[in-house]
Design a protein around this motif. Sequence first.
Motif, PDB file in Angstrom:
ATOM      1  N   LEU A 434      25.217  76.091  24.461  1.00 39.00           N
ATOM      2  CA  LEU A 434      24.824  77.477  24.641  1.00 39.00           C
ATOM      3  C   LEU A 434      25.744  78.390  23.834  1.00 39.00           C
ATOM      4  O   LEU A 434      26.876  78.025  23.521  1.00 39.00           O
ATOM      5  CB  LEU A 434      24.898  77.878  26.118  1.00 39.00           C
ATOM      6  CG  LEU A 434      24.188  76.970  27.124  1.00 39.00           C
ATOM      7  CD1 LEU A 434      24.526  77.383  28.551  1.00 39.00           C
ATOM      8  CD2 LEU A 434      22.678  77.001  26.913  1.00 39.00           C
ATOM      9  N   GLU A 435      25.252  79.579  23.518  1.00 41.24           N
ATOM     10  CA  GLU A 435      26.104  80.598  22.892  1.00 41.24           C
ATOM     11  C   GLU A 435      25.897  81.914  23.618  1.00 41.24           C
ATOM     12  O   GLU A 435      24.787  82.258  24.023  1.00 41.24           O
ATOM     13  CB  GLU A 435      25.819  80.722  21.393  1.00 41.24           C
ATOM     14  CG  GLU A 435      24.391  81.029  21.021  1.00 41.24           C
ATOM     15  CD  GLU A 435      24.188  81.072  19.520  1.00 41.24           C
ATOM     16  OE1 GLU A 435      25.193  81.195  18.789  1.00 41.24           O
ATOM     17  OE2 GLU A 435      23.039  80.981  19.077  1.00 41.24           O
ATOM     18  N   SER A 445      20.258  79.326  24.163  1.00 37.90           N
ATOM     19  CA  SER A 445      20.382  77.949  23.667  1.00 37.90           C
ATOM     20  C   SER A 445      20.761  77.959  22.193  1.00 37.90           C
ATOM     21  O   SER A 445      20.178  78.708  21.407  1.00 37.90           O
ATOM     22  CB  SER A 445      19.052  77.203  23.829  1.00 37.90           C
ATOM     23  OG  SER A 445      18.672  77.128  25.176  1.00 37.90           O
ATOM     24  N   MET A 446      21.736  77.137  21.826  1.00 42.29           N
ATOM     25  CA  MET A 446      22.072  76.995  20.418  1.00 42.29           C
ATOM     26  C   MET A 446      20.907  76.342  19.668  1.00 42.29           C
ATOM     27  O   MET A 446      20.626  76.679  18.518  1.00 42.29           O
ATOM     28  CB  MET A 446      23.339  76.149  20.255  1.00 42.29           C
ATOM     29  CG  MET A 446      23.795  75.976  18.831  1.00 42.29           C
ATOM     30  SD  MET A 446      24.484  77.470  18.099  1.00 42.29           S
ATOM     31  CE  MET A 446      26.195  77.332  18.596  1.00 42.29           C
ATOM     32  N   ASN A 447      20.197  75.435  20.322  1.00 40.65           N
ATOM     33  CA  ASN A 447      19.036  74.781  19.725  1.00 40.65           C
ATOM     34  C   ASN A 447      17.789  75.218  20.488  1.00 40.65           C
ATOM     35  O   ASN A 447      17.119  76.148  20.135  1.00 40.65           O
ATOM     36  CB  ASN A 447      19.216  73.259  19.750  1.00 40.65           C
ATOM     37  CG  ASN A 447      18.137  72.535  18.963  1.00 40.65           C
ATOM     38  OD1 ASN A 447      17.104  73.104  18.648  1.00 40.65           O
ATOM     39  ND2 ASN A 447      18.367  71.276  18.658  1.00 40.65           N
ATOM     40  N   HIS A 448      17.482  74.583  21.600  1.00 46.06           N
ATOM     41  CA  HIS A 448      16.413  75.024  22.501  1.00 46.06           C
ATOM     42  C   HIS A 448      16.760  74.568  23.912  1.00 46.06           C
ATOM     43  O   HIS A 448      17.670  73.750  24.101  1.00 46.06           O
ATOM     44  CB  HIS A 448      15.036  74.514  22.051  1.00 46.06           C
ATOM     45  CG  HIS A 448      14.956  73.028  21.846  1.00 46.06           C
ATOM     46  ND1 HIS A 448      15.186  72.122  22.863  1.00 46.06           N
ATOM     47  CD2 HIS A 448      14.672  72.285  20.744  1.00 46.06           C
ATOM     48  CE1 HIS A 448      15.034  70.897  22.399  1.00 46.06           C
ATOM     49  NE2 HIS A 448      14.738  70.971  21.116  1.00 46.06           N
ATOM     50  N   PRO A 449      16.075  75.076  24.924  1.00 48.44           N
ATOM     51  CA  PRO A 449      16.491  74.826  26.311  1.00 48.44           C
ATOM     52  C   PRO A 449      16.313  73.385  26.783  1.00 48.44           C
ATOM     53  O   PRO A 449      16.685  73.081  27.915  1.00 48.44           O
ATOM     54  CB  PRO A 449      15.565  75.751  27.120  1.00 48.44           C
ATOM     55  CG  PRO A 449      15.029  76.743  26.153  1.00 48.44           C
ATOM     56  CD  PRO A 449      14.966  76.041  24.839  1.00 48.44           C
ATOM     57  N   PHE A 450      15.773  72.521  25.945  1.00 46.19           N
ATOM     58  CA  PHE A 450      15.468  71.153  26.373  1.00 46.19           C
ATOM     59  C   PHE A 450      16.445  70.144  25.783  1.00 46.19           C
ATOM     60  O   PHE A 450      16.281  68.936  25.931  1.00 46.19           O
ATOM     61  CB  PHE A 450      14.021  70.820  25.977  1.00 46.19           C
ATOM     62  CG  PHE A 450      13.098  71.984  26.189  1.00 46.19           C
ATOM     63  CD1 PHE A 450      12.816  72.438  27.467  1.00 46.19           C
ATOM     64  CD2 PHE A 450      12.564  72.683  25.106  1.00 46.19           C
ATOM     65  CE1 PHE A 450      11.990  73.540  27.670  1.00 46.19           C
ATOM     66  CE2 PHE A 450      11.751  73.780  25.296  1.00 46.19           C
ATOM     67  CZ  PHE A 450      11.459  74.217  26.584  1.00 46.19           C
ATOM     68  N   THR A 451      17.468  70.657  25.105  1.00 43.77           N
ATOM     69  CA  THR A 451      18.508  69.804  24.526  1.00 43.77           C
ATOM     70  C   THR A 451      19.434  69.289  25.614  1.00 43.77           C
ATOM     71  O   THR A 451      19.903  70.056  26.460  1.00 43.77           O
ATOM     72  CB  THR A 451      19.319  70.599  23.491  1.00 43.77           C
ATOM     73  OG1 THR A 451      18.449  71.007  22.434  1.00 43.77           O
ATOM     74  CG2 THR A 451      20.456  69.777  22.928  1.00 43.77           C
TER      75      THR A 451
END
Length: 585
Positions: A434-435, A445-451
Amino acid sequence: MSKRTLAGSLDAAREGETVLLQGWVASQRNHGGVMFINLRDRAGVVQIVIYPEETPEVAEALAAARLEWVIEVRGTVGRRAPEAVNPQMATGEVEVIASSGRVLSASEPVPVAVDGVVDASEETRLEYRYLELRRANLQRNLRLRHRVALEIRKYCDEQGFAEIETPILTRSTPEGARDYLVPSRVHANAFYALPQSPQLFKQLLMVSGFERYVQIARCFRDEDLRADRQPEFTQVDLEMSFVDEEDILALIEGMFARIFPLAGIEVPTPFPRMPWAEAMRRFGSDKPDLRFGLEIRDLTSIVAASGFRAFRQTAADGGVVRGFTVPGAAGASRRLVDGWAELARRHGAAGALTLRHRDGELQFQVKNVLEPSELEGLAGALQLEDGDLALLVAGREKVAAQALGALRLELAREYDLIPDDRHAFLWVTDFPLLEWDEADGRYYSMNHPFTAPKEADLDLLASDPGAVQSRGYDVVMDGFELGGGSIRIHDRAVQEQAFRALGISAEEARERFGFLLDALSYGAPPHGGIALGLDRIVMLMAGASSLRDVIAFPKTTSASCLMTKAPAEVDPRQLEELGLRSSEA
């Protein structure tokens, strides 16, 4: 009609053959007793020779042909005289002596040059894109794209993947870029969204038991554009069950080793790996270009007690002082230095300062504020030699990294430090999950919420979300992110905990992602995947400077199509059917 021969397929081995050619006039010349036409088709260009005295009917039929007219010629393949061989043409050893010919289609004078120097504005070229696509470089790029996509499909098939199409009309799940919304006619006040990614559907396919999914997927994001961004784009989307990071990284390395040689680029495997924090510290970027040096050094400890207030205060406030050395740049002009400082300011820093090693003397930009011992300490840490220049930035760690990362790229270009004949692949790993966004006062989410978070950090999700590392990874080439992915969350309780860390309530999670949470309750296997930007991959393979050079019909930086004039107003009756009205009505 006799079988057509492609112009670009002709060579000296076909001398004496009678051929039928059809294509566009690339050039024409009339030398009195002989006429020459260069005919172009999808395979290349060949020279047609017409002798008016011997075949007056051919000369008469083709006399009016001009650039980009479509013609048909029948003739005999002959060798050119040695002095007439054209080494610049693939078919330069031969020519076709015309025995018959006719015009198939005339052309108006073209507003965009199909050969030679680009002579039209970018707006005109995009308006007449179907003409610009006749240019040889764009033809090569799009044919390369075809071969890359074909090779990816073959490779994935060999690895046991099933290609499955996922919906284009789906639900809006705003988390990151804005969605393109599509109103529903039969469901009043309801909207579909065009997919930013097939992410949720490919995870559901893992729950469905397919285990290995692939799709060359069209995706849509309503965001501000750059040379390497388009509102609609294509990604190679993969997902795999019962795998870990090593399986996915090895799979992609194998894929790249198959596709990049199509452009003459060899791919040494395995790729080096670098944690995200190290990439940001050493190169100021999470997609560092490793083809050149200019590595960033931390200088904070050397100047933490300095008499120079800007450095001392930055260190006291928990910030950093960092910099890098540019060999041979000590003579940089004031204009260049001012430009670099402005670039640093655009990335949030207060500016950038220089330290020069010139004529055996160390010269800091702000005079008489650093002790000789501090100057020597900085020079040693920066490996500054006579004739070199260093750029220094002070500020919060994130800001210093962003500013120095931008400066590093700018100076590498300015001083021609990036080799054209070298490529550098890299995996960036260990991203933060997270950031924190200061403006919104929440985590994203740094990527997406499912990482998936690293298992060792699971307990921190509730107590210290910002300290959690993810099981994400990006693949980088020459400073460009080619794709990113992760191991996914496959446990419903962990997914619900991740939503809470993002400030998504149980009710909102149920409303937006209930179908996924339900699916994770029915035997979801461990799984992970990656999405690769096909447009960007082909852009780098082709050596193009913009995504537009590898997309048949690209949009402008304002997300419009100058050729079709989209987006455009629609008939008010259509809006009425949808229960909508224009804000200007």
